[in-house]
Design a protein around this motif. Structure first.
Motif, PDB file in Angstrom:
ATOM      1  N   ILE A  13      14.672  -4.722   2.624  1.00  0.00           N
ATOM      2  CA  ILE A  13      13.864  -3.204   3.411  1.00  0.00           C
ATOM      3  C   ILE A  13      12.869  -2.645   2.284  1.00  0.00           C
ATOM      4  CG2 ILE A  13      13.755  -0.664   4.472  1.00  0.00           C
ATOM      5  CD1 ILE A  13      17.225  -1.141   5.680  1.00  0.00           C
ATOM      6  N   ASN A  14      11.652  -3.375   2.579  1.00  0.00           N
ATOM      7  CA  ASN A  14      10.806  -2.346   1.782  1.00  0.00           C
ATOM      8  C   ASN A  14       9.552  -1.250   2.119  1.00  0.00           C
ATOM      9  OD1 ASN A  14      10.525  -5.852   1.429  1.00  0.00           O
ATOM     10  ND2 ASN A  14      10.943  -5.136  -0.590  1.00  0.00           N
ATOM     11  N   GLN A  15       9.645  -0.138   1.490  1.00  0.00           N
ATOM     12  CA  GLN A  15       8.224   0.460   2.856  1.00  0.00           C
ATOM     13  C   GLN A  15       7.637   1.238   1.209  1.00  0.00           C
ATOM     14  OE1 GLN A  15      11.057   3.553   3.742  1.00  0.00           O
ATOM     15  NE2 GLN A  15      11.742   2.412   5.835  1.00  0.00           N
ATOM     16  N   VAL A  16       6.807   1.312   1.987  1.00  0.00           N
ATOM     17  CA  VAL A  16       5.206   1.160   0.689  1.00  0.00           C
ATOM     18  C   VAL A  16       4.457   2.568   1.794  1.00  0.00           C
ATOM     19  CG1 VAL A  16       3.479   1.411  -0.484  1.00  0.00           C
ATOM     20  CG2 VAL A  16       4.905  -0.060   0.290  1.00  0.00           C
ATOM     21  N   ASN A  17       4.725   4.064   0.867  1.00  0.00           N
ATOM     22  CA  ASN A  17       4.008   4.885   1.216  1.00  0.00           C
ATOM     23  C   ASN A  17       3.009   5.032   0.106  1.00  0.00           C
ATOM     24  OD1 ASN A  17       6.553   6.230   3.213  1.00  0.00           O
ATOM     25  ND2 ASN A  17       7.338   6.356   1.202  1.00  0.00           N
ATOM     26  N   THR A  18       1.641   5.589   0.960  1.00  0.00           N
ATOM     27  CA  THR A  18       0.317   5.429  -0.153  1.00  0.00           C
ATOM     28  C   THR A  18      -0.254   7.334  -0.006  1.00  0.00           C
ATOM     29  OG1 THR A  18       0.089   3.462   0.604  1.00  0.00           O
ATOM     30  CG2 THR A  18      -1.977   4.371   0.207  1.00  0.00           C
ATOM     31  N   LEU A  19      -0.627   6.676  -0.600  1.00  0.00           N
ATOM     32  CA  LEU A  19      -1.529   7.953  -1.475  1.00  0.00           C
ATOM     33  C   LEU A  19      -3.057   7.628  -2.268  1.00  0.00           C
ATOM     34  CD1 LEU A  19       2.178   9.657  -2.160  1.00  0.00           C
ATOM     35  CD2 LEU A  19       1.152  10.085  -0.424  1.00  0.00           C
ATOM     36  N   SER A  20      -3.051   9.131  -2.783  1.00  0.00           N
ATOM     37  CA  SER A  20      -3.947   8.856  -3.469  1.00  0.00           C
ATOM     38  C   SER A  20      -4.302   7.987  -4.552  1.00  0.00           C
ATOM     39  CB  SER A  20      -4.311  10.617  -4.024  1.00  0.00           C
ATOM     40  OG  SER A  20      -4.924  11.497  -2.621  1.00  0.00           O
ATOM     41  N   PRO A  21      -4.603   7.210  -4.932  1.00  0.00           N
ATOM     42  CA  PRO A  21      -4.751   6.712  -6.036  1.00  0.00           C
ATOM     43  C   PRO A  21      -5.178   7.410  -7.476  1.00  0.00           C
ATOM     44  CG  PRO A  21      -6.138   5.694  -4.721  1.00  0.00           C
ATOM     45  CD  PRO A  21      -6.101   6.209  -4.325  1.00  0.00           C
ATOM     46  N   ALA A  22      -4.298   7.122  -8.302  1.00  0.00           N
ATOM     47  CA  ALA A  22      -4.689   7.785  -9.702  1.00  0.00           C
ATOM     48  C   ALA A  22      -4.808   9.168 -10.016  1.00  0.00           C
ATOM     49  CB  ALA A  22      -6.662   7.273 -10.176  1.00  0.00           C
ATOM     50  N   SER A  23      -3.366   9.632  -8.618  1.00  0.00           N
ATOM     51  CA  SER A  23      -3.006  10.838  -8.908  1.00  0.00           C
ATOM     52  C   SER A  23      -2.764  11.837 -10.213  1.00  0.00           C
ATOM     53  CB  SER A  23      -2.562  11.519  -7.336  1.00  0.00           C
ATOM     54  OG  SER A  23      -2.632  12.820  -7.823  1.00  0.00           O
ATOM     55  N   LEU A  24      -2.994  13.184 -10.101  1.00  0.00           N
ATOM     56  CA  LEU A  24      -2.689  13.215 -11.401  1.00  0.00           C
ATOM     57  C   LEU A  24      -1.875  14.444 -11.368  1.00  0.00           C
ATOM     58  CD1 LEU A  24      -5.258  14.042 -14.144  1.00  0.00           C
ATOM     59  CD2 LEU A  24      -3.855  12.008 -13.703  1.00  0.00           C
ATOM     60  N   LYS A  25      -1.165  14.609 -10.048  1.00  0.00           N
ATOM     61  CA  LYS A  25      -0.477  15.286  -9.284  1.00  0.00           C
ATOM     62  C   LYS A  25       0.665  14.788  -8.760  1.00  0.00           C
ATOM     63  CE  LYS A  25      -3.776  17.962  -8.265  1.00  0.00           C
ATOM     64  NZ  LYS A  25      -4.973  18.757  -9.032  1.00  0.00           N
TER      65      LYS A  25
END
Length: 171
Positions: free
Chosen positions: A114-126
């Motif tokens: 099982i491989n799950q990828v959750n995509t957020l903002s690239p290069a975020s500093l948060k």
């Protein structure tokens, strides 16, 4: 959260915040007292984060559900869920991404990896958070029903070894 905020040794009393506190204290936080991830899911998983790409991942090797998931009475099926969140505590804004497997049988047949990828903002500093959980189902007459309305579904905060990844998931 009180301990996290109280760990802020920089800000004045009344102005303490999560960013200057110790968010690492949230690792392992269990969202459901009646269903804990640490006592429900025994399959090995690896949580990783790629800040540059904005990807929070959870990878589980193939496992036998009946051996590696302690399920409540009546369980016939389950699914693995995960969610990533990028939280801006100052502006109270956030970005959320979630993943889930199909509903899988809780039996003695090995799952696929099982491989799950959750995509957020690239290069975020948060700060980035990762939630990992299990949902339980019961099949009756070919229909899937959430078991006990999710009362025993575990959900926990997780992190990788290189950076804190806290768990956040909307169920």
């Amino acid at each position: 959260m009180v301990k996290v905020i109280q760990a802020d040794l920089i800000s004045d009393r009344g102005l303490r915040n999560v960013i200057d506190g110790e968010a690492e204290l949230l690792f392992g936080f269990e969202f459901n007292i009646r269903g804990k991830l640490g006592t429900s899911l025994f399959a090995s998983y690896l949580a990783t984060i790629d800040c540059a790409a904005g990807e929070i991942k959870i990878d589980l090797v193939s496992f036998i559900p009946a051996n590696m998931i302690s399920a409540p009475c009546g369980t016939t099926h389950f699914k693995i869920i995960s969610g990533g969140a990028e939280v801006d505590f100052e502006t109270e804004n956030f970005v959320v991404s979630s993943s889930e497997t199909a509903i899988l049988p809780w039996d003695n047949t090995a799952t696929a990896a099982i491989n799950q990828v959750n995509t957020l903002s690239p290069a975020s500093l948060k700060p980035l958070f990762l939630a990992v959980g299990v949902e339980f189902y019961q099949e009756i007459n070919g229909q899937m029903y959430p078991l006990k309305k999710g009362a025993y579904n575990p959900l926990s905060l997780a992190f990788d070894n290189s950076m804190l990844i806290l768990v956040f998931m909307i169920i």
